[in-house]
Design an enzyme around this catalytic site. Sequence first.
Site: not given
Ligand code: PEP
Ligand code: MG
Length: 761
Positions: A476, A512, A610, A633, A644, A681
Amino acid sequence: MLDELRRIVTEVARSSDLRSALDVIARRVQDALQVDVCSVYVLTPAEPAREAALILQATEGLNQSGIGSVRLNLNEGLVGLVARRAEPVNLENAPDHPAFKFIHDIGEEYYHGFLGVPIIHRGEVLGVLVVQSRAQRRFSADQESFLVTLAAQLASGIRQAQVSGELSQDSAAHPGWESAVTAQGLAGSPGVVFGTAVPVLDVVDLDNIPTRPVEDPATEWAVLSAAIDAVRVEFAQLKQDFSRAAGSTDEHVLFDAFILMLSGGSLVDSMHERVMGGHSAGIALRDAVREHTAVFEQMADAYLRERAQDIRDLGNRILIKLQARTQGPRQWPERIVLIGHDLSASHLAEIPTERLVGIVSSSGSGSSHLAILARALGIPAAMGVADLPLARLDGQEVVVDGYRGWLIVRPTGSYRQELLRLAREEAALTAELASLSDEPAQTLDGVRIGLHVNIGLLADMAPSRTVGAEGIGLYRTEVPFQIRKQFPGEAEQAHIYREAMETFRGQPVVLRTLDVGGDKPLSYFPIKEDNPFLGWRGIRLVLDHPEIFLTQIRAMLRASIGLDNLGILLPMIGSIDELTTAREYIDQALTELREEGEPVATPRIGVMIEVPSAVYQIDLITEMVDFLSIGTNDLTQYILAIDRNNERVASRYDALHPAVLRAINEVVDAGHLLGREITVCGELAGDPMGAILLLGLGVDVLSMSAGSLPRIKWVIRRFTAADARHYLSQALAARRPQEVRRMLYDALVERGLGGLVRAGA
Ligand code: PEP
Ligand code: MG
């Protein structure tokens, strides 16, 4: 009536503890509604050795001797009925009602009109607020709303008092009893640990002063009066400065008033009296300020009401001086459980992290970045544990159950023994898992799956090596951006990325591109939006700022020279155009560098899946990239339309929702049809239950926090891929996430892995 309500709420908020707040409510409500009785019952939850009970905690009108001793179980009386139904009960003649129960000795026999409203905190009934009248009378809708509003205001205070122990009388009265106060939140990072609570308090906050014993009131007063004097001298100086600059001003008059107040009189006397009565300087200051502000707040004149704020400011100034005088070097406990409202990575930097054993945050959820960080560090965490009485927890023995997201305060008796056993088992589990680090992640029927790590800071890298990760599945890169004061330049970024790529030389490293916005702010690039998660974040932002994007891509490419293990991952792609443009910029950076004579290899390019629109165009997207990485996520957040990070809706947020699983299933099918590698991921990959299903799907790589990796390896080694496929087909056909969880829980327990999902199970 609104005015009355506002006044009561202010007075309650200023009360020094819950008991006085309840007394204020009983008294004021009796007055405002012109009723004969107002009482507050607080629910003591059920524990192994006793039933839940509603205990009378305050009353005006009934016999005071009933306070603390009148106990009703939930099946008893009208008060029990209100709690059971979790809604108001309004009766003209209470004794006619079949649920009516006559309680001896508190003088209830004379009352007929009854209105009871539940006190509810986040869906949980904490108590009942009751008014009664001698005459038969039906309370009006307005009176009912008045009481409901007041009950809502009371809820958070009651919750805090329960957690801090202010309302628990039982363990003292019955020393043999098992007892503990449990504050429930959300699972953040697995594990069960004992430790000492270390709250992160706002620097100056009169409402958050820890209680502490006072050895010598005279010394205590000397410290407080020195702080008062220091503020007085400061005002005298300010007054002089102002007169020089502006002649006689309003401030001038105000300073005179402050100086007068600090030179003696009722405010100072009230502090002195409290300190001599055994209170600490901070508590004496807080209570004296509250007493005086309350007087102003009750005034009808708006100007005079505003003066309450002046007194609070004065109190804050004295507190600053006081803290400067009393704060020596901090003594840290051996085992720190860090507790706070809005904890972030920067708070971890302020404590000796080698002593940190647990984290409890009153905000956020399991998918917040703090929880992700806790998992990376392998430290149990409970998130979204609302209404923590921070100051009052200071120094108390607490247990963090990261599986369930619980904070357990002061456990005693056999319950404590049980928790100690769980914590011991947990330590044994960690040791056992460590022995798997060199074993392959292979199922019982011989299927191998790649286990990679998610990192954000270079500090994450060391644990990733020891757990035996085979690559970095998600770097990240916004994290190094977040801890700097400005955008890092190309060379600085290249240096950071190179370190990761060298550490994992010969293994894939997926970087990323910048994913800021949403819940990942950059202090030097503030974005203010009404809907940040639907706004300018991830790829959308950097495509509008090609200078930021190109610099980053160039840094990544430069860092990979000679190592050639780079994968570039594009976050938040929601359309073909975004992907096309991003690819064009990557090509541009490659061309530029080669023209500059740099021998850069072409990296693998991947897309984070995503955003739901990407799922529906997955065939077209797959054609344009080398690999896919599913970010569960955000995908869960956007498919379910559930923030979230919002603890209020967190119990509904579940990546094991069959709708989310169906989306993942489609992505994997489409990706594999074209032979692309597929990584997951998001946090689902590091969840033992999620990992079973992803194994069933045939995902190639699971990428997760280093702390989760050994657990997932253990799961993979205990299942067959065939079994995993069976569970997957059941999960895809399920109607609700709970069914999926139940099935996978049983599957884990059957294989002796219950301890991974709930300690000791
Ligand atoms: C996700 O969104 O699942 C992800 C891996 O990225 P982040 O949690 O950094 O948004
Ligand atoms: Mg994400």
